[in-house]
Each structure stands twice: as C-alpha cells, then as structure tokens.
Design a protein around this motif. Structure first.
Motif, mmCIF file in Angstrom:
data_model
loop_
_atom_site.group_PDB
_atom_site.id
_atom_site.type_symbol
_atom_site.label_atom_id
_atom_site.label_comp_id
_atom_site.label_asym_id
_atom_site.label_seq_id
_atom_site.Cartn_x
_atom_site.Cartn_y
_atom_site.Cartn_z
ATOM 1 N N ASN A 1 0.445 -1.333 0.049
ATOM 2 C CA ASN A 1 0.181 0.387 0.119
ATOM 3 C C ASN A 1 0.944 1.631 -0.117
ATOM 4 O O ASN A 1 1.547 1.675 1.231
ATOM 5 C CB ASN A 1 -0.581 -0.311 1.126
ATOM 6 N N ILE B 1 -9.350 -11.122 3.565
ATOM 7 C CA ILE B 1 -9.629 -10.011 2.728
ATOM 8 C C ILE B 1 -8.445 -9.473 4.094
ATOM 9 O O ILE B 1 -8.711 -9.803 5.155
ATOM 10 C CB ILE B 1 -11.651 -9.588 3.214
ATOM 11 N N THR B 2 -7.643 -8.600 3.210
ATOM 12 C CA THR B 2 -6.499 -8.259 4.082
ATOM 13 C C THR B 2 -6.768 -6.685 4.291
ATOM 14 O O THR B 2 -7.062 -6.083 3.102
ATOM 15 C CB THR B 2 -5.717 -8.673 4.502
ATOM 16 N N TYR B 3 -6.111 -5.725 4.626
ATOM 17 C CA TYR B 3 -6.895 -4.325 5.306
ATOM 18 C C TYR B 3 -5.158 -3.508 5.517
ATOM 19 O O TYR B 3 -4.717 -3.808 6.167
ATOM 20 C CB TYR B 3 -7.754 -3.882 6.151
ATOM 21 N N GLY C 1 -9.470 2.217 0.149
ATOM 22 C CA GLY C 1 -10.166 3.036 0.661
ATOM 23 C C GLY C 1 -10.667 4.773 0.757
ATOM 24 O O GLY C 1 -9.318 5.756 0.148
ATOM 25 N N TRP D 1 -8.593 -2.416 -3.166
ATOM 26 C CA TRP D 1 -9.587 -1.205 -3.429
ATOM 27 C C TRP D 1 -9.200 -0.569 -2.739
ATOM 28 O O TRP D 1 -8.951 -1.139 -1.268
ATOM 29 C CB TRP D 1 -11.595 -2.015 -2.236
ATOM 30 N N LYS E 1 -8.328 -2.467 0.604
ATOM 31 C CA LYS E 1 -8.007 -3.658 0.772
ATOM 32 C C LYS E 1 -7.934 -4.652 -0.300
ATOM 33 O O LYS E 1 -8.123 -4.689 -1.221
ATOM 34 C CB LYS E 1 -9.860 -3.309 0.840
ATOM 35 N N HIS F 1 -11.825 0.085 -8.290
ATOM 36 C CA HIS F 1 -11.645 -0.922 -7.471
ATOM 37 C C HIS F 1 -10.361 -1.791 -8.593
ATOM 38 O O HIS F 1 -10.927 -1.186 -9.615
ATOM 39 C CB HIS F 1 -12.648 -1.891 -7.743
ATOM 40 N N LYS G 1 -6.754 3.408 3.145
ATOM 41 C CA LYS G 1 -6.132 1.819 3.440
ATOM 42 C C LYS G 1 -6.423 1.350 2.097
ATOM 43 O O LYS G 1 -7.129 1.700 1.453
ATOM 44 C CB LYS G 1 -7.314 1.400 4.220
ATOM 45 N N HIS H 1 -7.799 -8.318 -1.493
ATOM 46 C CA HIS H 1 -8.040 -10.414 -1.732
ATOM 47 C C HIS H 1 -8.288 -10.852 -2.858
ATOM 48 O O HIS H 1 -8.190 -10.603 -3.930
ATOM 49 C CB HIS H 1 -9.621 -9.972 -1.656
ATOM 50 N N TYR I 1 -14.076 2.684 -0.244
ATOM 51 C CA TYR I 1 -13.128 0.997 -1.227
ATOM 52 C C TYR I 1 -14.529 1.059 -2.896
ATOM 53 O O TYR I 1 -14.508 0.205 -2.789
ATOM 54 C CB TYR I 1 -13.867 -0.112 -0.110
#
Length: 140
Positions: free
Chosen positions: A14, A35-37, A63, A61, A23, A69, A21, A25, A66
């Motif tokens: 990131n 799924i991880t943030y 933040g 995605w 997201k 995409h 943030k 997957h 979100y």
C-alpha cells in the motif's frame, strides 16, 4: 516453460496517499486468502510452489469508501510473465504496488515501478471479479 516446482512470492504494498487503507483479496482456483486491510506502507505476501496450473489474481479496493477497484493477474505460470512482468526468479517475487492512480509492478527491465492498471471508476457495484482470461482458464 516456467520454472516448475520452484518457490515464488507475490507481495502487495500500500503506497496510496492521504493515509488511505487498501483492501486486498487474492485467490486462485484452489486457494482463497482472507480479505486483508493494509495501512500505508504495509504489505500482504503469500508464497507458493510454481506448477503449470498456478494462477493467482487479486482484487484491490482503495479506501476509505472502497469504491475504486482494480482486478489483475498477480501471477501466471509463464516464463514471460515471471521474467517480463515480475522481477524473475531472482529474487523470486512479483511485487504489486497500489498508488493513487492505479496498480504498479516492480519490474527490473524498467528499473523500478511500472504502471499496469488504472483504478476503475467508482460504481455502486464494486463486487469481486476474476480477470476475464482467469475465469476462462479455470472454468472451461
């Protein structure tokens, strides 16, 4: 031919701006990661053994809402993908970087981060999808 039965890594980082943030997957036909943030500067990494059927794709995605995409093939069992898109077998990682304008891949051929995918325009329906070629490969 890809380097079969060798270990490989995919990493998602990131680098979004404004403390956003990310997201994440990622999945394959046989494995579905939770799924991880990720906060700014954090990464998500997974390791696997390369087989002829090893295919991973990721949904990202942006933040905080979100709605932006992107979905992409994170790994394909193809020598051109491993050496041309990723950094090859040394250091055996395909590093994807989320930034404000889209997804980049760390690429040694271009000596740094190479722009690959733009974020989709926000819509009300930002559900997960697989890349078109991924879906065809796994479900034909």
């Amino acid at each position: 031919m890809p380097p079969l039965f060798r270990k490989f890594n995919v990493e998602i980082v990131n680098k979004l701006g404004f403390n956003k943030k990310l997201k994440v997957h990622c999945k394959s036909g046989s494995h579905d990661f939770p799924i991880t943030y990720l906060n700014i500067g954090e990464s998500f990494q997974f390791k696997f053994t390369i087989l002829l059927t090893t295919l991973y794709w990721c949904n990202l995605w942006q933040g905080p809402n979100y709605k932006h995409h992107v979905v992409f093939d994170a790994f394909l069992p193809d020598k051109d993908f491993i050496d041309g898109t990723c950094t090859g077998m040394h250091p055996n990682v395909c590093m994807w970087i989320a930034k404000e304008d889209g997804a980049y891949v760390l690429n040694k051929k271009f000596h740094g981060e190479y722009f690959m995918y733009k974020w989709d325009a926000p819509t009300r329906n930002t559900s997960e999808v697989a890349p078109a070629n991924e879906y065809e490969f796994n479900h034909v």
